[in-house]
Design an enzyme around this catalytic site. Structure first.
Site, PDB file in Angstrom:
ATOM      1  N   TYR A  13     -14.761  -2.675   8.501  1.00 35.19           N
ATOM      2  CA  TYR A  13     -13.473  -2.104   8.902  1.00 35.19           C
ATOM      3  C   TYR A  13     -13.191  -2.430  10.369  1.00 35.19           C
ATOM      4  O   TYR A  13     -12.081  -2.873  10.713  1.00 35.19           O
ATOM      5  CB  TYR A  13     -13.500  -0.599   8.686  1.00 35.19           C
ATOM      6  CG  TYR A  13     -12.153   0.071   8.774  1.00 35.19           C
ATOM      7  CD1 TYR A  13     -11.169  -0.181   7.828  1.00 35.19           C
ATOM      8  CD2 TYR A  13     -11.870   0.998   9.788  1.00 35.19           C
ATOM      9  CE1 TYR A  13      -9.936   0.451   7.897  1.00 35.19           C
ATOM     10  CE2 TYR A  13     -10.648   1.633   9.864  1.00 35.19           C
ATOM     11  CZ  TYR A  13      -9.679   1.359   8.914  1.00 35.19           C
ATOM     12  OH  TYR A  13      -8.449   1.986   8.984  1.00 35.19           O
ATOM     13  N   LYS A  48      -9.971  -4.877  11.086  1.00 33.81           N
ATOM     14  CA  LYS A  48      -8.842  -4.286  11.794  1.00 33.81           C
ATOM     15  C   LYS A  48      -8.666  -4.900  13.181  1.00 33.81           C
ATOM     16  O   LYS A  48      -7.536  -5.035  13.672  1.00 33.81           O
ATOM     17  CB  LYS A  48      -8.993  -2.768  11.871  1.00 33.81           C
ATOM     18  CG  LYS A  48      -8.793  -2.077  10.526  1.00 33.81           C
ATOM     19  CD  LYS A  48      -7.430  -2.389   9.919  1.00 33.81           C
ATOM     20  CE  LYS A  48      -7.161  -1.595   8.656  1.00 33.81           C
ATOM     21  NZ  LYS A  48      -5.815  -1.851   8.089  1.00 33.81           N
ATOM     22  N   SER A  58      -5.894  -0.229  13.269  1.00 36.76           N
ATOM     23  CA  SER A  58      -6.595   1.050  13.351  1.00 36.76           C
ATOM     24  C   SER A  58      -7.125   1.245  14.761  1.00 36.76           C
ATOM     25  O   SER A  58      -7.395   0.273  15.478  1.00 36.76           O
ATOM     26  CB  SER A  58      -7.771   1.087  12.368  1.00 36.76           C
ATOM     27  OG  SER A  58      -8.589   2.222  12.581  1.00 36.76           O
ATOM     28  N   ASP A  90      -1.295  -6.705  -6.089  1.00 36.10           N
ATOM     29  CA  ASP A  90      -2.594  -6.687  -5.409  1.00 36.10           C
ATOM     30  C   ASP A  90      -2.527  -7.742  -4.318  1.00 36.10           C
ATOM     31  O   ASP A  90      -2.601  -8.943  -4.594  1.00 36.10           O
ATOM     32  CB  ASP A  90      -3.716  -6.999  -6.398  1.00 36.10           C
ATOM     33  CG  ASP A  90      -5.096  -6.997  -5.739  1.00 36.10           C
ATOM     34  OD1 ASP A  90      -5.172  -6.782  -4.515  1.00 36.10           O
ATOM     35  OD2 ASP A  90      -6.096  -7.225  -6.454  1.00 36.10           O
ATOM     36  N   VAL A  91      -2.366  -7.300  -3.064  1.00 31.30           N
ATOM     37  CA  VAL A  91      -2.153  -8.253  -1.974  1.00 31.30           C
ATOM     38  C   VAL A  91      -3.361  -9.152  -1.740  1.00 31.30           C
ATOM     39  O   VAL A  91      -3.244 -10.197  -1.089  1.00 31.30           O
ATOM     40  CB  VAL A  91      -1.763  -7.545  -0.662  1.00 31.30           C
ATOM     41  CG1 VAL A  91      -0.420  -6.854  -0.802  1.00 31.30           C
ATOM     42  CG2 VAL A  91      -2.851  -6.570  -0.213  1.00 31.30           C
ATOM     43  N   GLY A 123       0.826  -1.207   0.000  1.00 30.64           N
ATOM     44  CA  GLY A 123       0.000   0.000   0.000  1.00 30.64           C
ATOM     45  C   GLY A 123       0.853   1.248   0.000  1.00 30.64           C
ATOM     46  O   GLY A 123       0.516   2.259   0.627  1.00 30.64           O
ATOM     47  N   ALA A 124       1.971   1.203  -0.741  1.00 28.99           N
ATOM     48  CA  ALA A 124       2.977   2.264  -0.660  1.00 28.99           C
ATOM     49  C   ALA A 124       2.757   3.389  -1.655  1.00 28.99           C
ATOM     50  O   ALA A 124       3.561   4.319  -1.706  1.00 28.99           O
ATOM     51  CB  ALA A 124       4.369   1.671  -0.873  1.00 28.99           C
ATOM     52  N   SER A 125       1.692   3.348  -2.433  1.00 30.88           N
ATOM     53  CA  SER A 125       1.537   4.333  -3.499  1.00 30.88           C
ATOM     54  C   SER A 125       1.086   5.701  -3.003  1.00 30.88           C
ATOM     55  O   SER A 125       1.206   6.687  -3.730  1.00 30.88           O
ATOM     56  CB  SER A 125       0.552   3.825  -4.555  1.00 30.88           C
ATOM     57  OG  SER A 125      -0.723   3.578  -3.987  1.00 30.88           O
ATOM     58  N   ASN A 130       0.714  -2.456   5.113  1.00 29.91           N
ATOM     59  CA  ASN A 130      -0.041  -1.218   5.210  1.00 29.91           C
ATOM     60  C   ASN A 130      -1.274  -1.187   4.305  1.00 29.91           C
ATOM     61  O   ASN A 130      -2.192  -0.406   4.535  1.00 29.91           O
ATOM     62  CB  ASN A 130       0.880  -0.038   4.859  1.00 29.91           C
ATOM     63  CG  ASN A 130       0.132   1.252   4.715  1.00 29.91           C
ATOM     64  OD1 ASN A 130      -0.316   1.846   5.693  1.00 29.91           O
ATOM     65  ND2 ASN A 130      -0.044   1.717   3.470  1.00 29.91           N
TER      66      ASN A 130
END
Length: 258
Positions: free
Chosen positions: A162, A166, A145, A66-67, A15-17, A93
């Site tokens: 979510y 999480k 989170s 795509d994880v 998720g580093a973008s 992430n």
């Protein structure tokens, strides 16, 4: 001991973008790590790679991934290992968040949340942990989170998938820590409160009433600022955290205590 010296270490960030993942990638690179950036949007990763590599000593490398897709994740990990030969640090992430309740959400919504927020961690760990076990060294940091611990009463903020996924990240973190710390692999979680990211900038940060309410409730009286999540992440990845495993750290300006 220089806690944040990662020279000679290879860090993978999913998720580093954009957002917190991109900030973490910059943080690891600034402290000497070679970084492998994973996300679906390769064009955004390439821009971040260029930014990092233009700085003195920066070494970054990007792989589209795509994880949620196990085979795609396995292939991406193979590419990283072929490029760097090892992986010392894994920051999980990648995540998704969308509104909805048990009444309103369909199975596709639930599946997407589970596939990214939970299975995404499972897929990266499945193919990275064997190398860590072989070398008896690894640092795994999972992004959970504050909403794993607390939830929201106003209907406009209901995010049951979510909350569930999480919270599952924290449970998975503990299970992995119990299993793998004996092999020199620590696993910990960071639980952010509200930060401005690509995920929140067009939703929560544009809801003036919500921000007023958040600031009134949060002891810090504000959301998290850019870069404020990096130090907790870097600590868990550091040599100084070798005896810290199975823990989660709330980085929420005190929101969870009120």
């Amino acid at each position: 001991m220089n806690l944040f010296n990662f020279s000679g270490k290879v860090a993978v960030i999913t998720g580093a973008s954009s957002g917190l993942g991109a900030d973490a990638a910059r943080g690891f690179a600034e402290h000497g790590a070679d970084v492998a950036l994973l996300a679906r949007r390769k064009e955004k990763l390439d821009l971040l790679v260029e930014e990092i590599n233009q700085k003195d000593g920066g070494r970054a490398f990007a792989v589209a991934c795509d994880v949620a897709d196990e085979k795609n994740t396995q292939a991406a990990v193979d590419v990283v290992l072929n490029h760097y030969s090892k992986i010392d640090i894994l920051l999980n992430n990648a995540g998704v968040a969308f509104g909805g309740s048990v009444e309103s959400m369909n199975d596709a919504d639930w599946d997407r949340a589970i596939d990214v927020n939970l299975k995404g961690i499972i897929h990266t760990c499945k193919y990275i942990i064997p190398g860590m076990r072989e070398r008896k060294y690894g640092r795994i940091i999972n992004i959970a989170s504050v909403n794993a611990i607390i939830a929201d009463k106003p209907a406009a903020l209901w995010r049951h998938a979510y909350n569930m996924t999480k919270a599952g990240v924290i449970g998975l973190t503990k299970g992995m820590a119990a299993s793998y710390t004996q092999y020199g692999i620590t696993t910990n979680a960071v639980c952010p409160g509200l930060f401005e990211t690509e995920m929140t900038e067009n939703t929560l940060f544009k809801a003036t009433d919500f921000l007023h309410m958040y600031n009134a409730l949060c002891p810090a009286s504000r959301p998290g600022a850019k870069g404020e999540l990096n130090a907790p992440i870097l600590f868990f990845a550091s040599e100084g955290a070798g005896y810290v495993s199975g823990q989660y750290l709330l980085v929420d300006g005190g929101l969870s205590i009120v």
